[in-house]
Design a protein around this motif. Structure first.
Motif, PDB file in Angstrom:
ATOM      1  N   GLY A 101      46.339  26.764  61.386  1.00  0.00           N
ATOM      2  CA  GLY A 101      46.793  25.751  60.435  1.00  0.00           C
ATOM      3  C   GLY A 101      46.063  25.819  59.111  1.00  0.00           C
ATOM      4  N   ARG A 102      44.751  26.004  59.148  1.00  0.00           N
ATOM      5  CA  ARG A 102      43.979  26.059  57.906  1.00  0.00           C
ATOM      6  C   ARG A 102      44.274  27.337  57.124  1.00  0.00           C
ATOM      7  N   ILE A 103      44.486  28.451  57.836  1.00  0.00           N
ATOM      8  CA  ILE A 103      44.860  29.687  57.144  1.00  0.00           C
ATOM      9  C   ILE A 103      46.194  29.517  56.440  1.00  0.00           C
ATOM     10  N   LEU A 104      47.173  28.943  57.148  1.00  0.00           N
ATOM     11  CA  LEU A 104      48.494  28.758  56.558  1.00  0.00           C
ATOM     12  C   LEU A 104      48.463  27.748  55.420  1.00  0.00           C
ATOM     13  N   ASP A 105      47.606  26.737  55.541  1.00  0.00           N
ATOM     14  CA  ASP A 105      47.476  25.770  54.453  1.00  0.00           C
ATOM     15  C   ASP A 105      46.973  26.461  53.195  1.00  0.00           C
ATOM     16  N   GLY A 106      45.985  27.331  53.356  1.00  0.00           N
ATOM     17  CA  GLY A 106      45.507  28.096  52.209  1.00  0.00           C
ATOM     18  C   GLY A 106      46.550  29.063  51.682  1.00  0.00           C
ATOM     19  N   THR A 107      47.335  29.626  52.611  1.00  0.00           N
ATOM     20  CA  THR A 107      48.386  30.563  52.213  1.00  0.00           C
ATOM     21  C   THR A 107      49.451  29.883  51.363  1.00  0.00           C
ATOM     22  N   PHE A 108      49.967  28.759  51.845  1.00  0.00           N
ATOM     23  CA  PHE A 108      51.010  28.060  51.104  1.00  0.00           C
ATOM     24  C   PHE A 108      50.453  27.367  49.863  1.00  0.00           C
TER      25      PHE A 108
ATOM     26  N   ALA B 234      46.322  40.495  43.093  1.00  0.00           N
ATOM     27  CA  ALA B 234      46.445  39.252  42.326  1.00  0.00           C
ATOM     28  C   ALA B 234      46.626  38.056  43.249  1.00  0.00           C
ATOM     29  N   ALA B 235      47.420  38.244  44.326  1.00  0.00           N
ATOM     30  CA  ALA B 235      47.629  37.150  45.284  1.00  0.00           C
ATOM     31  C   ALA B 235      46.321  36.778  45.968  1.00  0.00           C
ATOM     32  N   MET B 236      45.533  37.769  46.359  1.00  0.00           N
ATOM     33  CA  MET B 236      44.235  37.474  46.966  1.00  0.00           C
ATOM     34  C   MET B 236      43.296  36.822  45.964  1.00  0.00           C
ATOM     35  N   ARG B 237      43.355  37.289  44.718  1.00  0.00           N
ATOM     36  CA  ARG B 237      42.483  36.722  43.673  1.00  0.00           C
ATOM     37  C   ARG B 237      42.814  35.250  43.445  1.00  0.00           C
ATOM     38  N   SER B 238      44.086  34.868  43.566  1.00  0.00           N
ATOM     39  CA  SER B 238      44.469  33.473  43.342  1.00  0.00           C
ATOM     40  C   SER B 238      43.824  32.531  44.347  1.00  0.00           C
ATOM     41  N   VAL B 239      43.456  33.065  45.526  1.00  0.00           N
ATOM     42  CA  VAL B 239      42.787  32.265  46.551  1.00  0.00           C
ATOM     43  C   VAL B 239      41.272  32.377  46.440  1.00  0.00           C
ATOM     44  N   LEU B 240      40.799  33.591  46.225  1.00  0.00           N
ATOM     45  CA  LEU B 240      39.351  33.822  46.192  1.00  0.00           C
ATOM     46  C   LEU B 240      38.719  33.423  44.864  1.00  0.00           C
ATOM     47  N   ARG B 241      39.494  33.571  43.774  1.00  0.00           N
ATOM     48  CA  ARG B 241      38.981  33.219  42.443  1.00  0.00           C
ATOM     49  C   ARG B 241      40.039  32.398  41.704  1.00  0.00           C
ATOM     50  N   PRO B 242      40.302  31.196  42.172  1.00  0.00           N
ATOM     51  CA  PRO B 242      41.378  30.388  41.575  1.00  0.00           C
ATOM     52  C   PRO B 242      41.164  30.047  40.115  1.00  0.00           C
ATOM     53  N   ASP B 243      39.941  30.188  39.625  1.00  0.00           N
ATOM     54  CA  ASP B 243      39.657  29.905  38.217  1.00  0.00           C
ATOM     55  C   ASP B 243      39.599  31.173  37.375  1.00  0.00           C
ATOM     56  N   ALA B 244      40.076  32.278  37.930  1.00  0.00           N
ATOM     57  CA  ALA B 244      39.983  33.554  37.210  1.00  0.00           C
ATOM     58  C   ALA B 244      40.801  33.556  35.931  1.00  0.00           C
ATOM     59  N   GLY B 245      41.901  32.806  35.922  1.00  0.00           N
ATOM     60  CA  GLY B 245      42.728  32.734  34.716  1.00  0.00           C
ATOM     61  C   GLY B 245      43.498  34.020  34.471  1.00  0.00           C
ATOM     62  N   GLY B 246      44.009  34.147  33.241  1.00  0.00           N
ATOM     63  CA  GLY B 246      44.812  35.307  32.909  1.00  0.00           C
ATOM     64  C   GLY B 246      46.250  35.126  33.327  1.00  0.00           C
ATOM     65  N   LEU B 247      47.064  36.121  33.042  1.00  0.00           N
ATOM     66  CA  LEU B 247      48.481  36.069  33.374  1.00  0.00           C
ATOM     67  C   LEU B 247      48.676  36.341  34.860  1.00  0.00           C
ATOM     68  N   ALA B 248      48.982  35.312  35.614  1.00  0.00           N
ATOM     69  CA  ALA B 248      49.316  35.424  37.039  1.00  0.00           C
ATOM     70  C   ALA B 248      48.234  36.148  37.836  1.00  0.00           C
ATOM     71  N   PHE B 249      46.984  36.027  37.402  1.00  0.00           N
ATOM     72  CA  PHE B 249      45.829  36.633  38.086  1.00  0.00           C
ATOM     73  C   PHE B 249      45.899  38.155  38.106  1.00  0.00           C
TER      74      PHE B 249
ATOM     75  N   SER C 265      51.307  37.397  52.374  1.00  0.00           N
ATOM     76  CA  SER C 265      50.386  38.352  52.999  1.00  0.00           C
ATOM     77  C   SER C 265      49.025  38.345  52.311  1.00  0.00           C
ATOM     78  N   GLY C 266      49.032  38.416  50.975  1.00  0.00           N
ATOM     79  CA  GLY C 266      47.758  38.382  50.260  1.00  0.00           C
ATOM     80  C   GLY C 266      47.067  37.043  50.392  1.00  0.00           C
ATOM     81  N   GLY C 267      47.855  35.958  50.319  1.00  0.00           N
ATOM     82  CA  GLY C 267      47.288  34.626  50.430  1.00  0.00           C
ATOM     83  C   GLY C 267      46.684  34.361  51.790  1.00  0.00           C
ATOM     84  N   SER C 268      47.361  34.809  52.866  1.00  0.00           N
ATOM     85  CA  SER C 268      46.849  34.561  54.218  1.00  0.00           C
ATOM     86  C   SER C 268      45.581  35.354  54.489  1.00  0.00           C
ATOM     87  N   ALA C 269      45.540  36.616  54.060  1.00  0.00           N
ATOM     88  CA  ALA C 269      44.335  37.425  54.260  1.00  0.00           C
ATOM     89  C   ALA C 269      43.151  36.828  53.505  1.00  0.00           C
ATOM     90  N   ALA C 270      43.391  36.424  52.253  1.00  0.00           N
ATOM     91  CA  ALA C 270      42.318  35.852  51.449  1.00  0.00           C
ATOM     92  C   ALA C 270      41.872  34.497  51.986  1.00  0.00           C
TER      93      ALA C 270
END
Length: 298
Positions: free
Chosen positions: A5-12, A83-98, A274-279
């Motif tokens: 549940g927590r993995i999927l919450d982070g994914t979505f 980029a998808a993993m970066r959006s979870v691991l570094r949500p403040d990274a900024g830039g165009l779509a990570f 896939s990237g979101g769930s792994a991250a």
């Protein structure tokens, strides 16, 4: 505490918090899809020409640029996955779509190549060893039924081993991005004792992606599948169906645009899931390294 549940919450959370980024990823895939379709359709038509089809070398030559384009799209896919993993691991990274094109992406590409090579070698060795076992049993028992049953069971074993290693090493990519260096051994250690949790989250992601892919495929390829079924046993009719499909894909029409949009959306969703769930899984397992982990996962 890690859970499905927590993995999927982070994914979505990728969709909830970074919907614009997902839309940008879809736009990139859309541009790639249209470019691919318009570029490859003439090549496929040339490859299916009777004069060309009679020469395997000429067919490979005509299809050569398609492999190059597929390689380019695969590299773009790695960049988007990062980029998808970066959006979870570094949500403040900024830039165009990570999105970035740097050492992180280079490490992801190298890691992907290493895993592809290792996977191919392991599957080959496992298949060879188990195949020899089945062959030995078949020769000693001389029972076709037993041979078929063992072959099926061996296939399941090889498939199960592949899934096991993929899940156990799945954290290598997000951890490599997080640490800024190649991380493989730690990925194996961190996943110890969490196989079924990681597998459960991955299964949900795969089911969602598979359903979306099938919906788009039936919309875009339904008539082609129907033509192939109707042409069963008739080589000329099969070739004609393939030519018609190539013409549909190569013609810049509303249908082609809709198909490309659907494919791009599904591809972007796949990347985000896939990237979101792994991250998300990696972040949960090393959440003490993130000051805002509790805010992200609750």
């Amino acid at each position: 505490m890690i859970s499905v549940g927590r993995i999927l919450d982070g994914t979505f959370g990728v969709f909830r918090e970074h919907f614009t980024a997902v839309a940008v990823w879809a736009g990139i895939y859309l541009a790639g899809n249209i470019a691919m379709l318009l570029t490859t359709a003439p090549m496929m038509t040339a490859a299916m020409d009777p004069a060309t089809a009679a020469d395997p070398g000429a067919v490979m030559g005509a299809m050569g640029p398609i492999w190059v384009l597929n390689l380019v799209l695969a590299l773009v896919g790695v960049v988007l996955y990062t980029a998808a993993m970066r959006s979870v691991l570094r949500p403040d990274a900024g830039g165009l779509a990570f999105l970035r094109v740097g050492m992180d992406e280079l490490r992801m590409i190298v890691l992907s190549i290493l895993f592809l090579i290792a996977s191919a070698l392991l599957l080959f060795l496992a298949s060879m060893v188990l195949g020899l076992f089945v062959g030995g049993v078949a020769m000693s028992s001389q029972s076709p039924g037993l041979t078929v049953l063992l072959s099926f069971l061996v296939g399941l074993v090889v498939f199960g081993l592949a899934i096991y290693f993929v899940i156990r090493f799945s954290l290598a990519f997000p951890l490599t991005l997080h640490r800024g260096e190649f991380v493989i051994g730690e990925a194996w250690r961190l996943s110890r004792g969490h196989f079924w949790t990681l597998f459960g989250a991955a299964l949900v992601v795969v089911v969602i992606g598979f359903i979306l892919t099938m919906v788009v495929s039936m919309f875009s390829m339904g008539s082609y599948f129907a033509d192939i079924v109707a042409a069963a046993g008739n080589p000329d009719a099969t070739m004609l169906a393939a030519e018609r499909q190539a013409e549909r894909l190569g013609s810049f029409s509303v249908m082609m645009i809709l198909q490309s949009i659907g494919g791009a959306v599904v591809a972007a969703v796949w990347v985000a899931l896939s990237g979101g769930s792994a991250a998300a899984a990696a972040r949960l397992l090393v959440e003490d390294e993130f000051d805002d982990a509790e805010e992200v996962f609750g």
